[in-house]
Motif scaffolding. Structure first.
Motif, PDB file in Angstrom:
ATOM      1  N   ASP A 242      -1.034  -3.359   6.675  1.00  0.00           N
ATOM      2  CA  ASP A 242      -1.380  -1.968   6.412  1.00  0.00           C
ATOM      3  C   ASP A 242      -1.416  -1.629   4.924  1.00  0.00           C
ATOM      4  N   GLY A 243      -1.153  -2.630   4.066  1.00  0.00           N
ATOM      5  CA  GLY A 243      -1.220  -2.425   2.618  1.00  0.00           C
ATOM      6  C   GLY A 243      -0.068  -1.620   2.054  1.00  0.00           C
TER       7      GLY A 243
ATOM      8  N   LEU B 172       0.407  -9.474 -16.001  1.00  0.00           N
ATOM      9  CA  LEU B 172       0.777 -10.161 -14.757  1.00  0.00           C
ATOM     10  C   LEU B 172      -0.366 -11.010 -14.225  1.00  0.00           C
ATOM     11  N   ARG B 173      -1.574 -10.496 -14.307  1.00  0.00           N
ATOM     12  CA  ARG B 173      -2.727 -11.283 -13.862  1.00  0.00           C
ATOM     13  C   ARG B 173      -2.863 -12.548 -14.707  1.00  0.00           C
ATOM     14  N   GLY B 174      -2.567 -12.437 -15.996  1.00  0.00           N
ATOM     15  CA  GLY B 174      -2.591 -13.599 -16.876  1.00  0.00           C
ATOM     16  C   GLY B 174      -1.534 -14.638 -16.513  1.00  0.00           C
ATOM     17  N   LEU B 175      -0.470 -14.202 -15.855  1.00  0.00           N
ATOM     18  CA  LEU B 175       0.584 -15.119 -15.410  1.00  0.00           C
ATOM     19  C   LEU B 175       0.337 -15.634 -14.000  1.00  0.00           C
ATOM     20  N   GLY B 176      -0.817 -15.276 -13.427  1.00  0.00           N
ATOM     21  CA  GLY B 176      -1.176 -15.787 -12.107  1.00  0.00           C
ATOM     22  C   GLY B 176      -0.901 -14.869 -10.939  1.00  0.00           C
ATOM     23  N   ALA B 177      -0.411 -13.656 -11.198  1.00  0.00           N
ATOM     24  CA  ALA B 177      -0.157 -12.723 -10.091  1.00  0.00           C
ATOM     25  C   ALA B 177      -1.480 -12.333  -9.442  1.00  0.00           C
ATOM     26  N   ARG B 178      -1.445 -12.243  -8.115  1.00  0.00           N
ATOM     27  CA  ARG B 178      -2.631 -11.843  -7.346  1.00  0.00           C
ATOM     28  C   ARG B 178      -2.472 -10.394  -6.915  1.00  0.00           C
ATOM     29  N   PHE B 179      -3.383  -9.572  -7.350  1.00  0.00           N
ATOM     30  CA  PHE B 179      -3.341  -8.147  -7.030  1.00  0.00           C
ATOM     31  C   PHE B 179      -4.201  -7.846  -5.811  1.00  0.00           C
ATOM     32  N   THR B 180      -3.690  -6.991  -4.952  1.00  0.00           N
ATOM     33  CA  THR B 180      -4.456  -6.516  -3.799  1.00  0.00           C
ATOM     34  C   THR B 180      -5.064  -5.151  -4.091  1.00  0.00           C
ATOM     35  N   GLN B 181      -4.575  -4.495  -5.143  1.00  0.00           N
ATOM     36  CA  GLN B 181      -5.144  -3.225  -5.588  1.00  0.00           C
ATOM     37  C   GLN B 181      -5.057  -3.165  -7.104  1.00  0.00           C
ATOM     38  N   GLU B 182      -6.187  -3.012  -7.747  1.00  0.00           N
ATOM     39  CA  GLU B 182      -6.225  -2.885  -9.198  1.00  0.00           C
ATOM     40  C   GLU B 182      -5.704  -1.513  -9.596  1.00  0.00           C
ATOM     41  N   PRO B 183      -5.428  -1.297 -10.882  1.00  0.00           N
ATOM     42  CA  PRO B 183      -4.919   0.011 -11.305  1.00  0.00           C
ATOM     43  C   PRO B 183      -5.794   1.156 -10.804  1.00  0.00           C
ATOM     44  N   THR B 184      -5.128   2.106 -10.180  1.00  0.00           N
ATOM     45  CA  THR B 184      -5.800   3.251  -9.572  1.00  0.00           C
ATOM     46  C   THR B 184      -5.059   4.520  -9.966  1.00  0.00           C
ATOM     47  N   GLU B 185      -5.807   5.509 -10.451  1.00  0.00           N
ATOM     48  CA  GLU B 185      -5.196   6.789 -10.812  1.00  0.00           C
ATOM     49  C   GLU B 185      -5.168   7.700  -9.594  1.00  0.00           C
ATOM     50  N   MET B 186      -3.997   8.294  -9.348  1.00  0.00           N
ATOM     51  CA  MET B 186      -3.820   9.245  -8.255  1.00  0.00           C
ATOM     52  C   MET B 186      -3.038  10.427  -8.801  1.00  0.00           C
ATOM     53  N   ASP B 187      -3.773  11.444  -9.239  1.00  0.00           N
ATOM     54  CA  ASP B 187      -3.167  12.633  -9.821  1.00  0.00           C
ATOM     55  C   ASP B 187      -2.356  12.246 -11.053  1.00  0.00           C
ATOM     56  N   THR B 188      -1.025  12.363 -11.015  1.00  0.00           N
ATOM     57  CA  THR B 188      -0.197  12.070 -12.191  1.00  0.00           C
ATOM     58  C   THR B 188       0.393  10.663 -12.164  1.00  0.00           C
ATOM     59  N   VAL B 189      -0.069   9.833 -11.234  1.00  0.00           N
ATOM     60  CA  VAL B 189       0.454   8.472 -11.098  1.00  0.00           C
ATOM     61  C   VAL B 189      -0.694   7.474 -11.167  1.00  0.00           C
ATOM     62  N   THR B 190      -0.471   6.382 -11.890  1.00  0.00           N
ATOM     63  CA  THR B 190      -1.393   5.250 -11.872  1.00  0.00           C
ATOM     64  C   THR B 190      -0.617   4.099 -11.283  1.00  0.00           C
ATOM     65  N   LEU B 191      -1.217   3.425 -10.308  1.00  0.00           N
ATOM     66  CA  LEU B 191      -0.500   2.334  -9.648  1.00  0.00           C
ATOM     67  C   LEU B 191      -1.410   1.150  -9.394  1.00  0.00           C
ATOM     68  N   ALA B 192      -0.770   0.008  -9.154  1.00  0.00           N
ATOM     69  CA  ALA B 192      -1.456  -1.219  -8.762  1.00  0.00           C
ATOM     70  C   ALA B 192      -0.514  -1.937  -7.796  1.00  0.00           C
ATOM     71  N   VAL B 193      -1.088  -2.795  -6.953  1.00  0.00           N
ATOM     72  CA  VAL B 193      -0.292  -3.496  -5.944  1.00  0.00           C
ATOM     73  C   VAL B 193      -0.575  -4.986  -6.036  1.00  0.00           C
ATOM     74  N   LEU B 194       0.509  -5.784  -6.001  1.00  0.00           N
ATOM     75  CA  LEU B 194       0.384  -7.230  -6.097  1.00  0.00           C
ATOM     76  C   LEU B 194       1.160  -7.933  -4.986  1.00  0.00           C
ATOM     77  N   ASP B 195       0.828  -9.187  -4.781  1.00  0.00           N
ATOM     78  CA  ASP B 195       1.479 -10.049  -3.793  1.00  0.00           C
ATOM     79  C   ASP B 195       2.608 -10.787  -4.502  1.00  0.00           C
ATOM     80  N   ASP B 196       3.830 -10.727  -3.954  1.00  0.00           N
ATOM     81  CA  ASP B 196       4.976 -11.365  -4.622  1.00  0.00           C
ATOM     82  C   ASP B 196       5.130 -12.853  -4.282  1.00  0.00           C
ATOM     83  N   THR B 197       4.195 -13.434  -3.567  1.00  0.00           N
ATOM     84  CA  THR B 197       4.177 -14.848  -3.143  1.00  0.00           C
ATOM     85  C   THR B 197       5.240 -15.161  -2.100  1.00  0.00           C
ATOM     86  N   CYS B 198       6.002 -14.182  -1.666  1.00  0.00           N
ATOM     87  CA  CYS B 198       7.089 -14.394  -0.698  1.00  0.00           C
ATOM     88  C   CYS B 198       6.967 -13.477   0.506  1.00  0.00           C
TER      89      CYS B 198
END
Length: 128
Positions: free
Chosen positions: A73-74, A92-118
């Protein structure tokens, strides 16, 4: 009252420790053998006496379906505050992290989502 400890269920404690320290930049606080698993916590280097994150084994029977449903469900298992989401995304992307959501602005918050490999999604968030 304050939050002292929270946890994230991980498929492999050693892989989680490497990811949470080498990639995300946390530091190991406790590593205590407890039978086949460990009491393994990390903290922010900015707050070494702050809230600890327990890298808890995913061994309880309820955990795999719970984690699977969250990922499907993300829904992130945890959210970490950062000063600059876009800069942290690039680092983080340069260190190999895989993101499922790139930086996204939502009102007063900017967020991104990544996979922790675990088996978890982790959110990084910046408030403005």
């Amino acid at each position: 009252m304050k939050i002292h400890l929270t946890s994230v269920f991980v498929d492999d404690q050693e892989r989680a420790l490497r990811f949470y320290t080498d990639v995300l930049g946390f530091v190991k606080k406790h590593d205590i053998p407890m039978g086949p698993a460990r009491w393994l916590t990390v903290v922010s280097p900015e707050e070494p006496e702050g809230t600890e994150l327990l890298l808890e084994p995913s061994e309880h029977p309820a955990v795999p379906p719970y984690k699977t449903a969250l990922v499907r469900d993300g829904i992130p298992a945890a959210s970490f505050a950062v000063e600059d989401v876009r800069a942290e995304f690039e680092r983080l992307r340069g260190l190999g992290a895989r993101f499922t959501q790139e930086p996204t602005e939502m009102d007063t918050v900017t967020l991104a989502v990544l996979d922790d490999t675990c088996g978890n999604l982790i959110q990084i968030a910046q408030t403005s």
